[in-house]
Write a protein that holds these residues in place. Structure first.
Motif, mmCIF file in Angstrom:
data_model
loop_
_atom_site.group_PDB
_atom_site.id
_atom_site.type_symbol
_atom_site.label_atom_id
_atom_site.label_comp_id
_atom_site.label_asym_id
_atom_site.label_seq_id
_atom_site.Cartn_x
_atom_site.Cartn_y
_atom_site.Cartn_z
ATOM 1 N N ASP A 50 85.941 20.896 7.410
ATOM 2 C CA ASP A 50 87.294 21.128 7.915
ATOM 3 C C ASP A 50 88.055 22.080 7.003
ATOM 4 N N ARG A 82 85.731 22.979 11.363
ATOM 5 C CA ARG A 82 86.935 22.930 12.204
ATOM 6 C C ARG A 82 88.093 23.553 11.440
ATOM 7 N N LEU A 84 92.263 23.499 11.451
ATOM 8 C CA LEU A 84 93.373 22.702 11.979
ATOM 9 C C LEU A 84 94.671 22.995 11.240
ATOM 10 N N SER A 86 98.020 21.424 9.905
ATOM 11 C CA SER A 86 98.508 20.068 9.653
ATOM 12 C C SER A 86 99.999 19.958 9.952
ATOM 13 N N PRO A 106 94.530 25.080 16.939
ATOM 14 C CA PRO A 106 94.344 23.622 17.009
ATOM 15 C C PRO A 106 95.184 22.913 15.947
ATOM 16 N N LEU A 108 96.151 19.318 13.857
ATOM 17 C CA LEU A 108 95.668 18.022 13.402
ATOM 18 C C LEU A 108 96.344 16.897 14.165
ATOM 19 N N LEU A 111 94.660 15.670 17.474
ATOM 20 C CA LEU A 111 93.364 15.007 17.492
ATOM 21 C C LEU A 111 93.548 13.568 17.948
ATOM 22 N N SER A 113 93.454 9.649 17.977
ATOM 23 C CA SER A 113 93.515 8.656 16.902
ATOM 24 C C SER A 113 92.179 7.943 16.801
#
Length: 128
Positions: A50, A82, A84, A86, A106, A108, A111, A113
């Motif tokens: 990530d 990935r 992401l 935040s 994308p 975070l 995503l 849970s």
């Protein structure tokens, strides 16, 4: 005499066991392009799964810096990891919206849970 604070942008990164956290702050312009490129577009370690970008303290973003962020997204995914976001500042979100890409990167927060942890029953007390 008048004092004026000039905030310059900063790009910092922290390597984690299985990822990379990149924190952006201040104004991201031509002075930060080289550091953005070297941080976001360098080959990732094999164990990196990530790349998380924190843009919550960004006050302004020039188009060239935003282009590097999008290139980093593609580069990260090409390497099997990935990419992401935040958190993002209002200013960063405004630049995304002004360029018609506010929903593209994308996040975070979007995503799913983790499933609820299984309930572990309490230990039974012996009677007797």
């Amino acid at each position: 005499m008048t004092a004026m604070a000039i905030e310059t942008g900063a790009v910092t990164s922290t390597r984690l066991a299985d990822g990379l956290l990149v924190q952006l702050s201040g104004e991201l312009g031509s002075e930060q392009l080289s550091q953005l490129r070297s941080t976001l577009l360098s080959p990732l370690p094999e164990e990196c799964r990530d790349v998380v970008l924190d843009a919550g303290d960004v006050t302004d973003v020039e188009f060239e810096a935003l282009a590097i962020v999008f290139a980093a997204w593609a580069w990260t995914e090409e390497q099997g990891a990935r990419f992401l976001l935040s958190r993002t500042s209002e200013e960063f979100d405004a630049v995304l919206a002004d360029n018609g890409v506010s929903e593209d990167l994308p996040r975070l927060s979007l995503l799913p849970s983790a499933p609820d942890a299984p309930v572990i029953p309490l230990q039974r007390v012996a009677v007797g």
